[in-house]
Design a protein around this motif. Structure first.
Motif, mmCIF file in Angstrom:
data_model
loop_
_atom_site.group_PDB
_atom_site.id
_atom_site.type_symbol
_atom_site.label_atom_id
_atom_site.label_comp_id
_atom_site.label_asym_id
_atom_site.label_seq_id
_atom_site.Cartn_x
_atom_site.Cartn_y
_atom_site.Cartn_z
ATOM 1 N N LEU A 146 -54.733 10.265 0.256
ATOM 2 C CA LEU A 146 -55.060 8.849 0.487
ATOM 3 C C LEU A 146 -56.569 8.640 0.295
ATOM 4 O O LEU A 146 -57.260 8.143 1.202
ATOM 5 N N THR A 175 -57.995 4.957 0.746
ATOM 6 C CA THR A 175 -58.006 4.559 2.153
ATOM 7 C C THR A 175 -59.182 5.208 2.875
ATOM 8 O O THR A 175 -59.861 4.564 3.690
ATOM 9 N N VAL A 192 -51.674 2.563 7.023
ATOM 10 C CA VAL A 192 -51.350 3.042 5.675
ATOM 11 C C VAL A 192 -50.648 4.386 5.766
ATOM 12 O O VAL A 192 -49.629 4.632 5.097
ATOM 13 N N THR A 227 -46.621 5.280 4.677
ATOM 14 C CA THR A 227 -46.360 6.160 3.531
ATOM 15 C C THR A 227 -45.949 7.564 3.931
ATOM 16 O O THR A 227 -45.595 8.374 3.069
ATOM 17 N N VAL A 273 -49.204 4.636 -4.088
ATOM 18 C CA VAL A 273 -49.362 3.447 -3.242
ATOM 19 C C VAL A 273 -50.834 3.269 -2.871
ATOM 20 O O VAL A 273 -51.390 2.169 -2.955
ATOM 21 N N ASP A 274 -51.472 4.347 -2.456
ATOM 22 C CA ASP A 274 -52.884 4.317 -2.077
ATOM 23 C C ASP A 274 -53.751 3.793 -3.216
ATOM 24 O O ASP A 274 -54.698 3.016 -2.984
ATOM 25 N N LEU A 329 -53.710 -0.136 -3.403
ATOM 26 C CA LEU A 329 -54.055 -0.949 -2.238
ATOM 27 C C LEU A 329 -55.388 -1.672 -2.434
ATOM 28 O O LEU A 329 -56.296 -1.171 -3.109
ATOM 29 N N ARG A 360 -50.425 -3.153 6.375
ATOM 30 C CA ARG A 360 -49.165 -2.397 6.425
ATOM 31 C C ARG A 360 -48.092 -3.074 5.579
ATOM 32 O O ARG A 360 -47.301 -2.402 4.924
ATOM 33 N N ALA A 375 -48.714 -2.097 2.026
ATOM 34 C CA ALA A 375 -48.303 -0.715 1.783
ATOM 35 C C ALA A 375 -46.786 -0.614 1.661
ATOM 36 O O ALA A 375 -46.262 0.086 0.781
#
Length: 330
Positions: free
Chosen positions: A30, A33, A50, A54, A65-66, A69, A80, A83
């Motif tokens: 991540l 993040t 996050v 995940t 996904v990270d 974002l 959230r 995510a």
């Protein structure tokens, strides 16, 4: 090792395990993040949102996904939600498997506390949980209109007890829960995510299950393919008609203030341009605000500006601005 971490951080062993898992995730899969945390865009609690969203997926999926974002002007709830929405898009099959597993693991739990009070937990599919809450909320609102002096929280809790134990429920109020799905997805031609108002995006399979359930009590809102908007209904008076109110609720889905996700059907409708200054009672000039944020509209220092595309910009008394395009607009 974890026992030492727990002691040094003044937290429980479980808390130390969560911190260690978060640190591992941030430093391995991540990175964006972690960068947002280091730059002060989010705090540790938001980073945890996050991670929690995940953690059920593979590291490869979580990393994807990270990478997608965005962190500017986000609160924990909206981060959230983003995510979760990205997770559904990146890994739709995995998302659906986990959704079905969660449904199979539904449960009710009671935890007894002090002073004769206990807490009741229910792990339910989101649509069922939203419907139960909506019914309790409608019960509370009806009681308030009748002059009941109990707080809304007390009324919702008492309503749940009466509903579960077979008591009368204020004329059997009807709960309104909106499920939004586009026509091609409803017909099975596409698999676009749908939306459960107040909860967020849900999988197309879940939306179709709701839409075609003969015992369903939810309102399915099917969007028109070309515009994505329902039919306009207007009225030239200060107060909106029931049809206009329903239209605005369907169009905007949640409270209009960025970061607030209270369903629009339990919010107040407010004229963006005041009625006294020529503002109309129509879809363009009406916005839903929850009761708390409705009160901000008239507070000194708060400014609200709406663009032609539905984008709302909110300026707070300290000069900060937050901009968001509501879900109901295309």
């Amino acid at each position: 090792m974890l026992a030492w971490v727990a002691l040094s951080c003044n937290c429980t062993q479980a808390g130390a395990e969560k911190k260690a898992a978060l640190a591992d995730a941030l430093t391995s899969y991540l990175p964006r993040t972690l960068e947002a945390l280091e730059n002060g865009l989010i705090d540790e609690g938001m980073a945890s949102k996050v991670f929690e969203a995940t953690a059920c997926a593979s590291r490869e999926v979580a990393a994807e996904v990270d990478s997608r974002l965005t962190f500017e002007n986000k609160n924990p709830g909206s981060l959230r939600r983003m995510a979760n929405s990205l997770l559904m898009r990146v890994d739709p099959e995995g998302y659906e498997q986990r959704r079905r597993a969660k449904t199979a693991a539904r449960m009710v739990e009671i935890r007894h506390g002090d002073h004769g009070s206990s807490t009741l937990f229910a792990e339910l599919p989101s649509d069922r949980a939203q419907a139960i809450y909506a019914l309790c909320d409608r019960y509370a609102l009806d009681k308030k209109r009748q002059g009941d002096v109990r707080t809304m929280d007390q009324l919702r809790a008492d309503g749940l007890v009466e509903l579960c134990l077979g008591g009368e429920c204020g004329g059997k109020p009807t709960a309104q829960v909106f499920v939004y799905i586009d026509l091609p997805t409803l017909m099975g031609l596409r698999n676009n995510p749908a939306e459960l108002a107040g909860c967020g995006e849900i999988s197309p399979e879940m939306a179709r299950e709701i839409a075609f359930d003969s015992n369903s009590v939810w309102n399915r809102i099917v969007s028109e393919p070309m515009t994505g908007l329902p039919i306009d209904m207007g009225r030239k008076s200060y107060r909106p008609s029931k049809k206009m109110r329903r239209y605005v609720q369907v169009l905007h889905r949640t409270c209009y203030l960025p970061g607030c996700f209270r369903p629009a059907q339990y919010s107040d409708l407010d004229h963006i341009q005041p009625w006294s200054e020529g503002g109309g009672t129509d879809k363009v000039n009406f916005r839903p605000f929850c009761r708390v944020h409705h009160g901000l509209c008239d507070e000194p220092g708060w400014e609200f500006h709406t663009g032609d595309d539905g984008t709302i910009t909110v300026t707070t008394p300290d000069g900060r601005t937050y901009t968001e395009k509501p879900t109901g607009f295309i």
